[in-house]
Design an enzyme around this catalytic site. Sequence first.
Site, mmCIF file in Angstrom:
data_model
loop_
_atom_site.group_PDB
_atom_site.id
_atom_site.type_symbol
_atom_site.label_atom_id
_atom_site.label_comp_id
_atom_site.label_asym_id
_atom_site.label_seq_id
_atom_site.Cartn_x
_atom_site.Cartn_y
_atom_site.Cartn_z
ATOM 1 C CB CYS A 61 2.811 39.375 51.202
ATOM 2 S SG CYS A 61 3.990 39.152 49.882
ATOM 3 C CG HIS B 12 -0.859 38.008 50.043
ATOM 4 N ND1 HIS B 12 -0.761 39.287 49.547
ATOM 5 C CD2 HIS B 12 0.239 37.343 49.597
ATOM 6 C CE1 HIS B 12 0.355 39.381 48.844
ATOM 7 N NE2 HIS B 12 0.980 38.214 48.853
ATOM 8 C CG ASN C 182 2.509 38.822 45.693
ATOM 9 O OD1 ASN C 182 2.214 39.775 46.407
ATOM 10 N ND2 ASN C 182 3.142 37.754 46.153
HETATM 11 N N1 COA Z 1 6.409 29.729 32.567
HETATM 12 C C1 COA Z 1 6.533 28.451 32.170
HETATM 13 N N2 COA Z 1 7.069 27.493 32.940
HETATM 14 C C2 COA Z 1 7.496 27.856 34.151
HETATM 15 C C3 COA Z 1 7.410 29.159 34.627
HETATM 16 C C4 COA Z 1 6.858 30.107 33.772
HETATM 17 N N3 COA Z 1 6.707 31.411 34.132
HETATM 18 N N4 COA Z 1 7.919 29.198 35.875
HETATM 19 C C5 COA Z 1 8.313 27.961 36.184
HETATM 20 N N5 COA Z 1 8.068 27.143 35.139
HETATM 21 C C6 COA Z 1 8.350 25.723 35.021
HETATM 22 C C7 COA Z 1 9.450 25.255 35.927
HETATM 23 O O1 COA Z 1 10.705 25.492 35.349
HETATM 24 C C8 COA Z 1 9.151 23.780 36.043
HETATM 25 O O2 COA Z 1 9.632 23.138 34.902
HETATM 26 P P1 COA Z 1 10.355 21.707 35.024
HETATM 27 O O3 COA Z 1 9.289 20.792 35.564
HETATM 28 O O4 COA Z 1 10.773 21.427 33.632
HETATM 29 O O5 COA Z 1 11.481 21.897 35.993
HETATM 30 C C9 COA Z 1 7.622 23.729 35.965
HETATM 31 O O6 COA Z 1 7.198 24.989 35.423
HETATM 32 C C10 COA Z 1 6.946 23.529 37.285
HETATM 33 O O7 COA Z 1 7.529 24.388 38.207
HETATM 34 P P2 COA Z 1 7.033 24.443 39.671
HETATM 35 O O8 COA Z 1 7.861 25.439 40.442
HETATM 36 O O9 COA Z 1 6.891 23.058 40.252
HETATM 37 O O10 COA Z 1 5.561 25.011 39.429
HETATM 38 P P3 COA Z 1 4.465 25.311 40.512
HETATM 39 O O11 COA Z 1 3.229 24.623 40.137
HETATM 40 O O12 COA Z 1 4.967 25.160 41.925
HETATM 41 O O13 COA Z 1 4.211 26.861 40.285
HETATM 42 C C11 COA Z 1 4.718 28.947 41.306
HETATM 43 C C12 COA Z 1 5.259 27.778 40.491
HETATM 44 C C13 COA Z 1 5.857 29.935 41.520
HETATM 45 C C14 COA Z 1 3.618 29.613 40.521
HETATM 46 C C15 COA Z 1 4.176 28.410 42.650
HETATM 47 O O14 COA Z 1 5.133 27.599 43.268
HETATM 48 C C16 COA Z 1 3.797 29.528 43.579
HETATM 49 O O15 COA Z 1 2.872 30.257 43.325
HETATM 50 N N6 COA Z 1 4.483 29.614 44.715
HETATM 51 C C17 COA Z 1 4.174 30.632 45.688
HETATM 52 C C18 COA Z 1 4.674 31.946 45.186
HETATM 53 C C19 COA Z 1 4.193 33.062 46.041
HETATM 54 O O16 COA Z 1 3.042 33.201 46.270
HETATM 55 N N7 COA Z 1 5.125 33.892 46.502
HETATM 56 C C20 COA Z 1 4.837 35.033 47.267
HETATM 57 C C21 COA Z 1 4.377 34.646 48.623
HETATM 58 S S1 COA Z 1 3.835 36.041 49.467
#
Ligand code: COA
Length: 337
Positions: A125, A264, A294
């Site tokens: 990214c 980003h 993204n």
């Molecule tokens: N829809 C519904 N629920 C979802 C889901 C979706 N698309 N994706 C994950 N969940 C659920 C998980 O299973 C989890 O459920 P559980 O509590 O029963 O286990 C719950 O939501 C919370 O998951 P969590 O991973 O803690 O959520 P989060 O607040 O961290 O958000 C991301 C997840 C991926 C959005 C976040 O971690 C993120 O943005 N990370 C960075 C990603 C990124 O930018 N990557 C590229 C970098 S360049």
Amino acid sequence: MTAKSKIAKKNPKKVAGIIGLGIYLPKKVLTNSDLEKMVDTSDEWIRTRTGISERRIADEKEVTSDLAANAARMALRDAKLEVEDVELIIVATISPDVPFPATSCIVQAKLGAKNAACFDINAACSGFIHELTIAQQFVESGMYKNVLVIGVELLSRFIDWKDRSTCVLFGDGAGAAVVAPVTTGGIIASYLGADGTKSGLLICPAGGSLHPASHKTVTEGLHFLKMQGNDVFKNAVRVMTGATAKVLQKAGLTTKDIDCVIPHQANIRIIEAIVERVGIPSEKVFVNVDRYGNMSAASAIVALYEAVKEGRVKKGDKVLLVAFGSGLVWGSCVIEW
Ligand code: COA
């Protein structure tokens, strides 16, 4: 006057800047409600956890180099250059047409840019900031005059469409910029960093020497992107906050001097956390993650293009770009427009 100073007077230091921009976004829009029909998710969850409403998905006949070549043609028109004027093409991508040869070589052939040297970089990214910094070195050293840099991703082919924790986040797209010597403005400062000890946080495990393609890798879905979302989130906020401070320090500027920040575009909550820590008014921050998700290496350059077209970046403005991605790698730069 010494011989060295005579040469310096004859050849004043070149400053590299961006003289043309272009983008290409596939026509197909995949909305959150479309995703609701594919995996166990909801529009509400995606919008509140990521800020994303929709993303673009390439046509099945399109490949990464097609997206790149389309953005490049627009950037060359914007720079008023002929394709023969391009001396170097750098493509930043983690979703190439093939493992080798370089996508930049395939783009060169599609453009007919026969005078250009070519190579690819893998800085995920942060690809645009990395390739911009590389191009700056070539231009300011005098080795090349016109460098075409392209950030492009077709991540929809590397996504596990059954994995709700990743498939809602990414989109396809391309952006291109022509980097050349400028007489006003240009790149003021850049900063790049990496931490390879965290390379497992965001990875495509198979298809390389570690796990060559086999029935097992396909069955286990190891050719798809895998991510530890929470850890990536925390690292993204930490390193992009640090990279913003570092590049301001290198440029001898403060946040007050910056007219537009282009972070980003991965997740609105990451952007908000950085903005709060750095202390930049949110109206100075450009956001389009809601419309494209993204797009990895394409995100920053597409956002820069839109910020310029919308008048958010005007001549003489100082723009700060900051990005972070798989590697882990990160980068930041300040450009006077
Ligand atoms: N829809 C519904 N629920 C979802 C889901 C979706 N698309 N994706 C994950 N969940 C659920 C998980 O299973 C989890 O459920 P559980 O509590 O029963 O286990 C719950 O939501 C919370 O998951 P969590 O991973 O803690 O959520 P989060 O607040 O961290 O958000 C991301 C997840 C991926 C959005 C976040 O971690 C993120 O943005 N990370 C960075 C990603 C990124 O930018 N990557 C590229 C970098 S360049």
